[in-house]
Design a protein around this motif. Sequence first.
Motif, PDB file in Angstrom:
ATOM      1  N   LEU A  82       0.833  -1.204   0.000  1.00 29.73           N
ATOM      2  CA  LEU A  82       0.000   0.000   0.000  1.00 29.73           C
ATOM      3  C   LEU A  82       0.867   1.253   0.000  1.00 29.73           C
ATOM      4  N   GLY A  83       1.980   1.198   0.728  1.00 29.22           N
ATOM      5  CA  GLY A  83       2.898   2.330   0.729  1.00 29.22           C
ATOM      6  C   GLY A  83       3.493   2.582  -0.643  1.00 29.22           C
ATOM      7  N   ASN A  84       3.783   1.488  -1.344  1.00 23.92           N
ATOM      8  CA  ASN A  84       4.339   1.617  -2.695  1.00 23.92           C
ATOM      9  C   ASN A  84       3.315   2.208  -3.661  1.00 23.92           C
ATOM     10  N   LYS A  85       2.069   1.741  -3.575  1.00 25.64           N
ATOM     11  CA  LYS A  85       1.041   2.185  -4.508  1.00 25.64           C
ATOM     12  C   LYS A  85       0.516   3.587  -4.185  1.00 25.64           C
ATOM     13  N   LEU A  86       0.422   3.899  -2.906  1.00 24.99           N
ATOM     14  CA  LEU A  86      -0.161   5.185  -2.516  1.00 24.99           C
ATOM     15  C   LEU A  86       0.879   6.296  -2.401  1.00 24.99           C
ATOM     16  N   PHE A  87       2.081   5.939  -1.950  1.00 22.14           N
ATOM     17  CA  PHE A  87       3.090   6.967  -1.674  1.00 22.14           C
ATOM     18  C   PHE A  87       4.408   6.727  -2.408  1.00 22.14           C
ATOM     19  N   ASN A  88       4.411   5.735  -3.328  1.00 23.75           N
ATOM     20  CA  ASN A  88       5.579   5.440  -4.161  1.00 23.75           C
ATOM     21  C   ASN A  88       6.802   5.040  -3.332  1.00 23.75           C
ATOM     22  N   LEU A  89       6.580   4.348  -2.221  1.00 26.15           N
ATOM     23  CA  LEU A  89       7.682   3.853  -1.396  1.00 26.15           C
ATOM     24  C   LEU A  89       8.251   2.580  -2.016  1.00 26.15           C
ATOM     25  N   SER A  90       9.466   2.238  -1.656  1.00 21.61           N
ATOM     26  CA  SER A  90      10.126   1.065  -2.235  1.00 21.61           C
ATOM     27  C   SER A  90       9.550  -0.224  -1.656  1.00 21.61           C
ATOM     28  N   LEU A  91       9.640  -1.308  -2.454  1.00 18.06           N
ATOM     29  CA  LEU A  91       9.175  -2.622  -2.039  1.00 18.06           C
ATOM     30  C   LEU A  91      10.357  -3.519  -1.700  1.00 18.06           C
ATOM     31  N   SER A  92      10.137  -4.427  -0.755  1.00 15.31           N
ATOM     32  CA  SER A  92      11.161  -5.418  -0.434  1.00 15.31           C
ATOM     33  C   SER A  92      11.309  -6.392  -1.602  1.00 15.31           C
ATOM     34  N   PRO A  93      12.516  -6.908  -1.846  1.00 17.09           N
ATOM     35  CA  PRO A  93      12.744  -7.804  -2.996  1.00 17.09           C
ATOM     36  C   PRO A  93      11.928  -9.097  -2.947  1.00 17.09           C
ATOM     37  N   HIS A  94      11.562  -9.566  -1.744  1.00 19.19           N
ATOM     38  CA  HIS A  94      10.865 -10.850  -1.629  1.00 19.19           C
ATOM     39  C   HIS A  94       9.392 -10.767  -2.036  1.00 19.19           C
ATOM     40  N   ILE A  95       8.840  -9.565  -2.157  1.00 20.57           N
ATOM     41  CA  ILE A  95       7.423  -9.415  -2.509  1.00 20.57           C
ATOM     42  C   ILE A  95       7.249  -9.580  -4.011  1.00 20.57           C
ATOM     43  N   GLN A  96       6.503 -10.589  -4.407  1.00 20.63           N
ATOM     44  CA  GLN A  96       6.290 -10.879  -5.816  1.00 20.63           C
ATOM     45  C   GLN A  96       5.197 -10.000  -6.413  1.00 20.63           C
ATOM     46  N   GLN A  97       5.222  -9.862  -7.738  1.00 13.12           N
ATOM     47  CA  GLN A  97       4.230  -9.041  -8.422  1.00 13.12           C
ATOM     48  C   GLN A  97       2.822  -9.610  -8.266  1.00 13.12           C
ATOM     49  N   SER A  98       2.716 -10.927  -8.206  1.00 14.67           N
ATOM     50  CA  SER A  98       1.404 -11.553  -8.020  1.00 14.67           C
ATOM     51  C   SER A  98       0.794 -11.161  -6.680  1.00 14.67           C
ATOM     52  N   THR A  99       1.626 -11.050  -5.655  1.00 15.33           N
ATOM     53  CA  THR A  99       1.152 -10.614  -4.334  1.00 15.33           C
ATOM     54  C   THR A  99       0.675  -9.167  -4.383  1.00 15.33           C
ATOM     55  N   VAL A 100       1.419  -8.334  -5.092  1.00 14.87           N
ATOM     56  CA  VAL A 100       1.027  -6.925  -5.262  1.00 14.87           C
ATOM     57  C   VAL A 100      -0.327  -6.836  -5.958  1.00 14.87           C
ATOM     58  N   ASP A 101      -0.517  -7.633  -6.991  1.00 16.65           N
ATOM     59  CA  ASP A 101      -1.775  -7.608  -7.738  1.00 16.65           C
ATOM     60  C   ASP A 101      -2.944  -8.083  -6.877  1.00 16.65           C
ATOM     61  N   ILE A 102      -2.724  -9.102  -6.054  1.00 20.04           N
ATOM     62  CA  ILE A 102      -3.789  -9.614  -5.186  1.00 20.04           C
ATOM     63  C   ILE A 102      -4.264  -8.526  -4.230  1.00 20.04           C
ATOM     64  N   ILE A 103      -3.310  -7.825  -3.623  1.00 18.46           N
ATOM     65  CA  ILE A 103      -3.678  -6.769  -2.663  1.00 18.46           C
ATOM     66  C   ILE A 103      -4.298  -5.575  -3.370  1.00 18.46           C
TER      67      ILE A 103
END
Length: 351
Positions: free
Chosen positions: A43-64
């Motif tokens: 949510l921080g990445n999508k709302l405030f353009n914060l960086s994501l941890s390397p272990h978070i996959q794109q599929s997880t981002v899409d689900i949320i």
Amino acid sequence: MILKDLKGKIIFIILIGILILVSLFSMSMGSVKISFRDIYEILGNKLFNLSLSPHIQQSTVDIIWQIRFPRVILGAVVGIGLALCGVVMQATVQNPLADPYILGISSGGTLGATFSVLVFSVYFSSSSISLSISVAAFIGALLSSIVVFKISTIGGRMTPVKLVLSGVVVNFICTAFSSLMIYMSNDNGAVRSISDWTMGSLAGATLKNITLPLISVILIGGFFLTQSRILNIMLLGDESAITLGVDLNKYRKIYLLLTAFLTGIMVAACGIIGFVGLVIPHITRSLVGTNHKINTPCAMLIGGIFLMLSDIIARSLLTSMELPIGIITSIIGAPFFMYILIKKSYSFGGA
């Protein structure tokens, strides 16, 4: 009074914390378990353009971001909106059994949705049917409310009793026409779609279709948060209002038009979800009293929490399918409503 105000403020702060926790818990639940920390980062990445941890996959981002976040927002918004409409409606018509659907809004929305499913599906592709249902349900809900207003002003001033009776009449008429259309239909798939819609669901939430409900709740909710004095006077009755120099008839029309509009948007967004607007105001009055200065914001928060919890149960109770959320709210709401009436003691018009 000071102690009551302090108690109300403490409860309000606690409810904000519970709302946030329930939101995170709802987004973490599902076939794919996602930690609170990952949700926070996404949510921080999508709302405030914060960086994501390397272990978070794109599929997880899409689900949320594409599925669970819009669903949680819609659940909170609809719960807040229905609870707000319930509080305002019960004060406006001076009836503790009033709910957002009392003006025939639910039956009007059902009639519009039924007409859309049975008629538009013949001429439009399946991709546009969902949109046509929402539009037709909103139009039906709004038109039924306008008819109720017109009937209640025939022969003199609008009164709470005439409003309730007019709503009952319009409700029966719209229900009769909906039932007739379903009875005359040979399309079993369309009948099933209507049945699913009347039981309510948050499954269709997307980032696009949550915008209108969100903006409407913010604007109309913000307005009613400034109307606590008038809502308190409404509980005292028309005679007391006259002595205070307040024209309740004018405010009654404004409030009912706004609640009808907001309820129509809720109905169009997720179908009919019962018991939220009826039960939540009673729960709130038992906790913080009837002063709308604190009662209204607390009811809005409890409504959002209640609907999100109901959605969690609807998604997780059965492994192979998702239950309609309207069934869950009724199963939970009815016994809780009985408990409030039997065990708790408060006056509808008193502090």
